[in-house]
Design a protein around this motif. Structure first.
Motif, mmCIF file in Angstrom:
data_model
loop_
_atom_site.group_PDB
_atom_site.id
_atom_site.type_symbol
_atom_site.label_atom_id
_atom_site.label_comp_id
_atom_site.label_asym_id
_atom_site.label_seq_id
_atom_site.Cartn_x
_atom_site.Cartn_y
_atom_site.Cartn_z
ATOM 1 N N TRP A 51 -39.433 75.887 -25.799
ATOM 2 C CA TRP A 51 -40.063 74.579 -25.984
ATOM 3 C C TRP A 51 -39.362 73.687 -27.013
ATOM 4 O O TRP A 51 -39.096 72.511 -26.718
ATOM 5 N N PRO A 52 -39.019 74.136 -28.228
ATOM 6 C CA PRO A 52 -38.438 73.192 -29.195
ATOM 7 C C PRO A 52 -37.177 72.499 -28.688
ATOM 8 O O PRO A 52 -36.928 71.340 -29.015
ATOM 9 N N ALA A 53 -36.392 73.201 -27.871
ATOM 10 C CA ALA A 53 -35.154 72.612 -27.358
ATOM 11 C C ALA A 53 -35.419 71.616 -26.229
ATOM 12 O O ALA A 53 -34.497 70.925 -25.792
ATOM 13 N N CYS A 54 -36.667 71.526 -25.788
ATOM 14 C CA CYS A 54 -37.007 70.666 -24.658
ATOM 15 C C CYS A 54 -38.107 69.675 -25.026
ATOM 16 O O CYS A 54 -38.920 69.287 -24.175
ATOM 17 N N ALA A 55 -38.146 69.273 -26.287
ATOM 18 C CA ALA A 55 -39.217 68.377 -26.715
ATOM 19 C C ALA A 55 -38.779 67.518 -27.882
ATOM 20 O O ALA A 55 -37.904 67.888 -28.668
ATOM 21 N N VAL A 56 -39.408 66.347 -27.970
ATOM 22 C CA VAL A 56 -39.277 65.480 -29.136
ATOM 23 C C VAL A 56 -40.676 65.163 -29.634
ATOM 24 O O VAL A 56 -41.646 65.166 -28.856
ATOM 25 N N VAL A 57 -40.813 64.936 -30.930
ATOM 26 C CA VAL A 57 -42.103 64.614 -31.519
ATOM 27 C C VAL A 57 -41.990 63.340 -32.329
ATOM 28 O O VAL A 57 -40.902 62.934 -32.751
ATOM 29 N N ARG A 64 -47.059 64.209 -40.436
ATOM 30 C CA ARG A 64 -47.988 64.750 -39.441
ATOM 31 C C ARG A 64 -47.541 64.359 -38.031
ATOM 32 O O ARG A 64 -47.144 63.216 -37.799
ATOM 33 N N VAL A 65 -47.611 65.306 -37.113
ATOM 34 C CA VAL A 65 -47.224 65.048 -35.725
ATOM 35 C C VAL A 65 -48.256 64.140 -35.072
ATOM 36 O O VAL A 65 -49.440 64.467 -35.000
ATOM 37 N N ARG A 66 -47.792 62.982 -34.588
ATOM 38 C CA ARG A 66 -48.692 62.012 -33.959
ATOM 39 C C ARG A 66 -48.311 61.714 -32.513
ATOM 40 O O ARG A 66 -48.969 60.917 -31.852
ATOM 41 N N GLY A 67 -47.233 62.340 -32.041
ATOM 42 C CA GLY A 67 -46.845 62.140 -30.658
ATOM 43 C C GLY A 67 -45.903 63.243 -30.209
ATOM 44 O O GLY A 67 -45.256 63.894 -31.039
ATOM 45 N N VAL A 68 -45.835 63.472 -28.892
ATOM 46 C CA VAL A 68 -44.941 64.499 -28.356
ATOM 47 C C VAL A 68 -44.595 64.174 -26.909
ATOM 48 O O VAL A 68 -45.402 63.615 -26.155
ATOM 49 N N GLY A 84 -46.042 64.438 -20.879
ATOM 50 C CA GLY A 84 -46.367 63.368 -21.800
ATOM 51 C C GLY A 84 -45.872 62.063 -21.199
ATOM 52 O O GLY A 84 -45.653 61.977 -19.990
ATOM 53 N N PRO A 85 -45.642 61.032 -22.048
ATOM 54 C CA PRO A 85 -45.751 61.077 -23.502
ATOM 55 C C PRO A 85 -47.194 61.008 -23.997
ATOM 56 O O PRO A 85 -48.033 60.344 -23.407
ATOM 57 N N TYR A 86 -47.428 61.721 -25.111
ATOM 58 C CA TYR A 86 -48.696 61.655 -25.826
ATOM 59 C C TYR A 86 -48.451 60.926 -27.143
ATOM 60 O O TYR A 86 -47.502 61.247 -27.867
ATOM 61 N N VAL A 87 -49.297 59.984 -27.443
ATOM 62 C CA VAL A 87 -49.224 59.292 -28.733
ATOM 63 C C VAL A 87 -50.637 59.162 -29.272
ATOM 64 O O VAL A 87 -51.531 58.623 -28.598
ATOM 65 N N ASP A 88 -50.847 59.662 -30.473
ATOM 66 C CA ASP A 88 -52.152 59.600 -31.129
ATOM 67 C C ASP A 88 -52.191 58.345 -31.984
ATOM 68 O O ASP A 88 -51.576 58.286 -33.051
ATOM 69 N N VAL A 89 -52.900 57.330 -31.505
ATOM 70 C CA VAL A 89 -52.972 56.052 -32.208
ATOM 71 C C VAL A 89 -54.353 55.893 -32.821
ATOM 72 O O VAL A 89 -55.359 56.073 -32.128
ATOM 73 N N PRO A 90 -54.458 55.563 -34.108
ATOM 74 C CA PRO A 90 -55.768 55.359 -34.727
ATOM 75 C C PRO A 90 -56.580 54.313 -33.980
ATOM 76 O O PRO A 90 -56.049 53.263 -33.582
#
Length: 312
Positions: A51-57, A64-68, A84-90
């Motif tokens: 997984w780490p070689a196939c992902a950006v955050v 703190r991780v807010r997207g992946v 994804g993309p997943y983005v955690d927006v307040p």
């Protein structure tokens, strides 16, 4: 704007928590992922070469991780599936939509340079119909809506009842080693699901799917294939020969498949299947087995090489 970088192993726990939380909301849901921490962890663990070689955050100023954005690459088909993309927006952010899109764009730009993405020609997205952020993202990056599907599920008591009261058709058996049968399954699969992520040859030689078949006097009538995930049995494909449809073959195959999965992997509280919109016969078949419509999903596809030629 969040800081976008390649993922590290230490990000995994935060990513699983982030994805699990956002998956509960149709407005953020991506169909390649499950909904529980166990499902998400299992799916990320299956990504090769790791997984780490196939992902950006994306991380905020406090780290703190807010997207992946994770990618799963099928090098045989030169295709990448975007988790994804997943983005955690307040919720109270004054420009939440702009922050989501800017972060998602940056993650895609960086993901395209991952070594695992070398040689990829096609990108695929798959999300809930209510995920308008994903739909807008897809449009902006040249994706087109490839197809829409409906997710049908069988849960709790109805699933247990089907398994306990299941009287299997003794004509339905696990995929035998006979090369002729395997060749027939492969050919039927490729006719029923042209361009599917799993080819017929991969289906009969791989170890991901459990496959059951039903043969008649004139040869193969049909097959069903699926696998067990952390929280559910997943009926991935059901293929029935053209002259054997509307005769109950599909229902017999699904019953036996669920019985095989339950016997091999233990109890689950849910079974699921994705059905392409417009496939009324499959919807009727699963409905007769007790499955109910859970949600509607849309897939998007982009030709990366064509986009590159336009840019040049």
């Amino acid at each position: 704007m969040y800081d976008v970088r390649t993922a590290n192993p230490v990000d995994l726990e935060a990513v699983i928590a982030l994805v699990t939380r956002l998956q509960q909301e149709p407005a953020h849901r991506v169909a390649f992922h499950g909904e529980t921490p166990q499902e998400v962890a299992e799916e990320l663990a299956a990504i090769e070469p790791g997984w780490p070689a196939c992902a950006v955050v994306a991380a905020d100023r406090n780290g703190r991780v807010r997207g992946v954005l994770s990618v799963e690459v099928d090098h045989g088909q030169r295709r990448a599936y975007l988790y994804g993309p997943y983005v955690d927006v307040p919720a109270n952010h004054p420009a939440a939509g702009n922050l989501w899109q800017a972060t998602a764009d940056s993650m895609l730009d960086q993901a395209r340079w991952l070594p695992a993405m070398a040689g990829v020609h096609t990108l695929e997205l798959f999300g809930h119909r209510e995920n308008r952020l994903l739909a807008d993202f897809a449009t902006r990056h040249g994706f087109t809506a490839a197809m829409s599907t409906r997710c049908y599920t069988l849960t709790a008591a109805p699933l247990r009842s089907l398994l306990v009261r299941n009287t299997p058709d003794d004509r339905v058996v696990p995929l035998p080693a006979d090369p002729a049968v395997r060749a027939a399954v492969s050919a039927l699969h490729d006719r029923c699901f042209p361009g599917a992520p799993t080819t017929g040859a991969q289906l009969v030689t791989g170890d991901r799917h459990t496959v059951v078949v039903l043969a008649g006097e004139k040869g193969l009538l049909g097959y069903a294939a699926g696998y067990t995930q952390a929280e559910e049995y997943y009926v991935d494909m059901v293929g029935v020969a053209e002259d054997a449809r509307s005769c109950g073959v599909g229902r017999s195959l699904v019953r036996r498949l669920l019985g095989e999965l339950s016997g091999a992997d233990g109890v689950r509280d849910r079974a699921a299947a994705l059905i392409r919109t417009g496939n009324d016969a499959s919807e009727r078949m699963f409905t007769k087995l007790g499955f109910e419509l859970a949600e509607e999903l849309v897939s998007y596809q982009a030709d990366v090489t064509r986009a590159h030629r336009r840019a040049v």
